[in-house]
Motif scaffolding. Structure first.
Motif, mmCIF file in Angstrom:
data_model
loop_
_atom_site.group_PDB
_atom_site.id
_atom_site.type_symbol
_atom_site.label_atom_id
_atom_site.label_comp_id
_atom_site.label_asym_id
_atom_site.label_seq_id
_atom_site.Cartn_x
_atom_site.Cartn_y
_atom_site.Cartn_z
ATOM 1 N N GLN A 19 0.946 -1.175 -0.038
ATOM 2 C CA GLN A 19 -0.045 -0.063 0.067
ATOM 3 C C GLN A 19 0.997 1.266 -0.004
ATOM 4 O O GLN A 19 1.727 1.473 0.758
ATOM 5 C CB GLN A 19 -0.772 0.121 1.318
ATOM 6 N N ASN A 71 1.122 5.403 -0.640
ATOM 7 C CA ASN A 71 0.529 6.626 -0.816
ATOM 8 C C ASN A 71 0.939 7.589 -2.242
ATOM 9 O O ASN A 71 2.046 7.982 -2.123
ATOM 10 C CB ASN A 71 0.814 7.633 0.403
ATOM 11 N N GLY A 81 -3.941 9.365 -3.977
ATOM 12 C CA GLY A 81 -4.448 8.656 -2.533
ATOM 13 C C GLY A 81 -3.452 7.355 -2.371
ATOM 14 O O GLY A 81 -2.707 6.959 -3.297
ATOM 15 N N LEU A 82 -4.150 6.708 -1.431
ATOM 16 C CA LEU A 82 -3.437 5.451 -0.774
ATOM 17 C C LEU A 82 -3.913 4.314 -2.013
ATOM 18 O O LEU A 82 -5.104 4.312 -2.287
ATOM 19 C CB LEU A 82 -4.026 4.851 0.351
ATOM 20 N N THR A 131 6.779 5.616 -5.054
ATOM 21 C CA THR A 131 5.500 6.391 -5.474
ATOM 22 C C THR A 131 5.713 6.821 -6.988
ATOM 23 O O THR A 131 4.802 6.731 -7.641
ATOM 24 C CB THR A 131 5.329 7.375 -4.576
#
Length: 204
Positions: free
Chosen positions: A58, A60, A64-65, A132
């Motif tokens: 998971q 970010n 969003g997540l 990310t």
């Protein structure tokens, strides 16, 4: 990441944890009685075969997540893919090196100074990328960079990180092999020489 902080659908390292059990005791939806009912949700084509196992975490993102799968392919890319949709989030091209087994190892998802990172090896280079966006955090050349015994050709230095890394005690561990100890069968004396260095590494 500590086992207690991992969400039920995360699989942040090869085989699910340091014990390499390939078992997720937090999984309760898939059972012996319904596993034959699984159906394909999406597929994601790459430019070559995939031999690594996916890592799932998971993360970010700007939207969003999201649950993200990380997988590298023999086409020379590490991919980040949205688990829900199969959408590519980013891809990162690893350095070119002609080895027998490129981009084989699975990724490990951990942290570097609070930043979620993707750790993996390809060829003789080890990478830490921002999970990310795929930006490079750092790299480490486990071999010589092909400078000691020629360029990065199939008959040059053929070190390759095939193992999947693991984090313990603030260090990341992985192994690298030399593909062959030497190529004594080739008539070219520049090729019939000892291979590069291999071994086991621990990085900060």
């Amino acid at each position: 990441s500590p086992a207690m902080s991992i969400a039920p659908h995360e699989w942040r390292t090869y085989a699910g944890g340091a014990e390499r059990t390939f078992f997720n005791r937090r999984e309760t939806q898939i059972t012996r009685s319904n596993v034959d009912q699984l159906q394909t949700l999406w597929t994601f084509p790459t430019g070559a075969i995939i031999t690594a196992s996916p890592a799932v975490a998971q993360i970010n993102l700007t939207e969003g997540l999201r649950t993200v799968v990380y997988i590298q392919s023999w086409d020379g890319y590490m991919y980040a893919i949205d688990v829900s949709t199969g959408r590519e989030i980013w891809r990162y091209q690893t350095g070119a090196q002609e080895v027998s087994f490129p981009n084989t190892g699975s990724a490990h998802i951990g942290q570097v100074k609070g930043v979620e990172a993707v750790f993996f090896g390809a060829g003789e280079r080890f990478y830490a990328l921002d999970a990310t966006n795929g930006n490079e955090l750092w790299t480490f050349d486990a071999g010589t960079g092909c400078q000691n015994i020629g360029d990065c050709t199939y008959y040059g230095e053929r070190n390759q990180i095939e193992s999947s890394p693991i984090v313990a005690d603030g260090k990341i561990f992985f192994g690298m092999d030399v593909d062959e100890s030497e190529r004594v069968d080739d008539p070219d004396p520049n090729i019939a020489r000892a291979g590069g260095k291999g071994g086991f590494y621990a990085l900060n």
